[in-house]
Design a protein around this motif. Structure first.
Motif, PDB file in Angstrom:
ATOM      1  N   LEU A  14       7.688 -31.034 -30.905  1.00  0.00           N
ATOM      2  CA  LEU A  14       7.408 -30.650 -29.527  1.00  0.00           C
ATOM      3  C   LEU A  14       7.150 -29.158 -29.397  1.00  0.00           C
ATOM      4  O   LEU A  14       6.939 -28.656 -28.304  1.00  0.00           O
ATOM      5  N   GLY A  15       7.153 -28.478 -30.512  1.00  0.00           N
ATOM      6  CA  GLY A  15       7.157 -27.021 -30.523  1.00  0.00           C
ATOM      7  C   GLY A  15       5.835 -26.334 -30.324  1.00  0.00           C
ATOM      8  O   GLY A  15       5.529 -25.404 -31.043  1.00  0.00           O
ATOM      9  N   ARG A  16       5.098 -26.746 -29.320  1.00  0.00           N
ATOM     10  CA  ARG A  16       3.855 -26.022 -29.039  1.00  0.00           C
ATOM     11  C   ARG A  16       4.161 -24.558 -28.759  1.00  0.00           C
ATOM     12  O   ARG A  16       3.326 -23.689 -28.963  1.00  0.00           O
ATOM     13  N   THR A  17       5.372 -24.257 -28.325  1.00  0.00           N
ATOM     14  CA  THR A  17       5.788 -22.871 -28.104  1.00  0.00           C
ATOM     15  C   THR A  17       7.104 -22.594 -28.816  1.00  0.00           C
ATOM     16  O   THR A  17       7.867 -21.732 -28.414  1.00  0.00           O
ATOM     17  N   THR A  18       7.345 -23.322 -29.885  1.00  0.00           N
ATOM     18  CA  THR A  18       8.644 -23.263 -30.552  1.00  0.00           C
ATOM     19  C   THR A  18       9.078 -21.853 -30.912  1.00  0.00           C
ATOM     20  O   THR A  18      10.163 -21.425 -30.556  1.00  0.00           O
ATOM     21  N   ARG A  19       8.245 -21.121 -31.601  1.00  0.00           N
ATOM     22  CA  ARG A  19       8.661 -19.797 -32.062  1.00  0.00           C
ATOM     23  C   ARG A  19       8.941 -18.859 -30.898  1.00  0.00           C
ATOM     24  O   ARG A  19       9.918 -18.129 -30.899  1.00  0.00           O
ATOM     25  N   ARG A  20       8.112 -18.883 -29.885  1.00  0.00           N
ATOM     26  CA  ARG A  20       8.314 -18.001 -28.739  1.00  0.00           C
ATOM     27  C   ARG A  20       9.577 -18.391 -27.973  1.00  0.00           C
ATOM     28  O   ARG A  20      10.273 -17.540 -27.461  1.00  0.00           O
ATOM     29  N   THR A  21       9.886 -19.676 -27.875  1.00  0.00           N
ATOM     30  CA  THR A  21      11.025 -20.097 -27.079  1.00  0.00           C
ATOM     31  C   THR A  21      12.349 -19.674 -27.704  1.00  0.00           C
ATOM     32  O   THR A  21      13.256 -19.255 -27.011  1.00  0.00           O
ATOM     33  N   LEU A  22      12.473 -19.753 -29.013  1.00  0.00           N
ATOM     34  CA  LEU A  22      13.731 -19.305 -29.622  1.00  0.00           C
ATOM     35  C   LEU A  22      13.936 -17.828 -29.361  1.00  0.00           C
ATOM     36  O   LEU A  22      15.030 -17.393 -29.048  1.00  0.00           O
ATOM     37  N   GLY A  23      12.870 -17.070 -29.462  1.00  0.00           N
ATOM     38  CA  GLY A  23      13.003 -15.648 -29.151  1.00  0.00           C
ATOM     39  C   GLY A  23      13.562 -15.473 -27.761  1.00  0.00           C
ATOM     40  O   GLY A  23      14.408 -14.620 -27.525  1.00  0.00           O
ATOM     41  N   GLY A  24      13.120 -16.289 -26.810  1.00  0.00           N
ATOM     42  CA  GLY A  24      13.646 -16.228 -25.451  1.00  0.00           C
ATOM     43  C   GLY A  24      15.102 -16.628 -25.398  1.00  0.00           C
ATOM     44  O   GLY A  24      15.904 -16.006 -24.705  1.00  0.00           O
ATOM     45  N   ALA A  25      15.468 -17.664 -26.132  1.00  0.00           N
ATOM     46  CA  ALA A  25      16.864 -18.087 -26.151  1.00  0.00           C
ATOM     47  C   ALA A  25      17.736 -16.998 -26.749  1.00  0.00           C
ATOM     48  O   ALA A  25      18.816 -16.691 -26.243  1.00  0.00           O
ATOM     49  N   ALA A 157      14.331 -15.481 -17.117  1.00  0.00           N
ATOM     50  CA  ALA A 157      13.000 -14.873 -17.246  1.00  0.00           C
ATOM     51  C   ALA A 157      12.682 -14.544 -18.705  1.00  0.00           C
ATOM     52  O   ALA A 157      11.542 -14.704 -19.145  1.00  0.00           O
ATOM     53  N   ALA A 158      13.675 -14.088 -19.449  1.00  0.00           N
ATOM     54  CA  ALA A 158      13.461 -13.767 -20.863  1.00  0.00           C
ATOM     55  C   ALA A 158      13.083 -15.020 -21.648  1.00  0.00           C
ATOM     56  O   ALA A 158      12.181 -14.992 -22.489  1.00  0.00           O
ATOM     57  N   ILE A 159      13.770 -16.127 -21.378  1.00  0.00           N
ATOM     58  CA  ILE A 159      13.443 -17.387 -22.050  1.00  0.00           C
ATOM     59  C   ILE A 159      12.065 -17.869 -21.600  1.00  0.00           C
ATOM     60  O   ILE A 159      11.232 -18.257 -22.420  1.00  0.00           O
ATOM     61  N   GLU A 160      11.824 -17.814 -20.303  1.00  0.00           N
ATOM     62  CA  GLU A 160      10.533 -18.252 -19.766  1.00  0.00           C
ATOM     63  C   GLU A 160       9.379 -17.439 -20.337  1.00  0.00           C
ATOM     64  O   GLU A 160       8.319 -17.991 -20.630  1.00  0.00           O
ATOM     65  N   ALA A 161       9.573 -16.135 -20.490  1.00  0.00           N
ATOM     66  CA  ALA A 161       8.508 -15.292 -21.033  1.00  0.00           C
ATOM     67  C   ALA A 161       8.130 -15.751 -22.437  1.00  0.00           C
ATOM     68  O   ALA A 161       6.953 -15.777 -22.795  1.00  0.00           O
ATOM     69  N   ARG A 162       9.126 -16.131 -23.207  1.00  0.00           N
ATOM     70  CA  ARG A 162       8.873 -16.607 -24.564  1.00  0.00           C
ATOM     71  C   ARG A 162       8.297 -18.011 -24.576  1.00  0.00           C
ATOM     72  O   ARG A 162       7.620 -18.391 -25.507  1.00  0.00           O
TER      73      ARG A 162
END
Length: 174
Positions: A14-25, A157-162
């Motif tokens: 499901l990770g179409r944005t996987t790498r960016r989302t962890l950075g947000g987390a 917002a930080a998670i959303e940005a990623r």
């Protein structure tokens, strides 16, 4: 059932944005911890740091998020099943997934199980990975989840940005 493998499979598929989302987390977790250093993008969830119980919890959170608009539609179900099949997850695990889809967890149950700021950030990121907040119900799910886990607007917002950002004109934290 190997919950960590299932979590890894779902986050990858499901990770179409996987790498960016962890950075947000991670950024959200760091903000909660009072640190400001930049998080390096990586996989959504570092499964090596998640025990089997939390992995199962995050899978259940993902399913709850997928059903936030009242139904896990055919395309969402197909994505989940395709991911499982491609990863070689057996029919028992696919049956587990179907049972969870039939009875998704609610926001209160999810939020009550979160015990640390880092877990709150991972939980929100896992939910956000599964859904694009393009319906009122999905935006409400994310907003309520963040509120119940005491995530601050800047942490969300930080998670959303990623994760690709908040859709224009549709704030998730308002």
């Amino acid at each position: 059932m190997d919950a960590r493998r299932m979590l890894s499979t779902l986050t990858d598929a499901l990770g179409r944005t996987t790498r960016r989302t962890l950075g947000g987390a991670q950024a959200g977790a760091q903000a909660l911890a009072g640190r400001s250093e930049e998080a390096a993008p990586g996989p959504l969830i570092d499964v090596s740091r998640v025990d089997a119980d939390e992995a199962l919890f995050l899978v259940r959170t993902m399913i709850a998020a997928a059903s936030a608009d009242g139904v896990v539609d055919a395309s969402e179900r197909a994505r989940l099943h395709t991911a499982m099949r491609e990863a070689g997850i057996d029919s028992d695990d696919r049956s587990f997934l179907d049972e969870e889809i039939a009875w998704p967890r609610d926001i209160e149950e999810i939020a009550d199980a979160v015990s640390t700021p880092e877990q709150a950030a991972r939980t929100y990121a896992a939910a956000r990975l599964v859904i694009e907040p393009d319906t009122m119900q999905e935006r409400a799910f994310l907003r309520l989840l963040a509120e119940r886990m005491d995530l601050k607007p800047d942490e969300v917002a930080a998670i959303e940005a990623r994760a690709g950002g908040t859709p224009p004109g549709r704030p998730l934290t308002a």
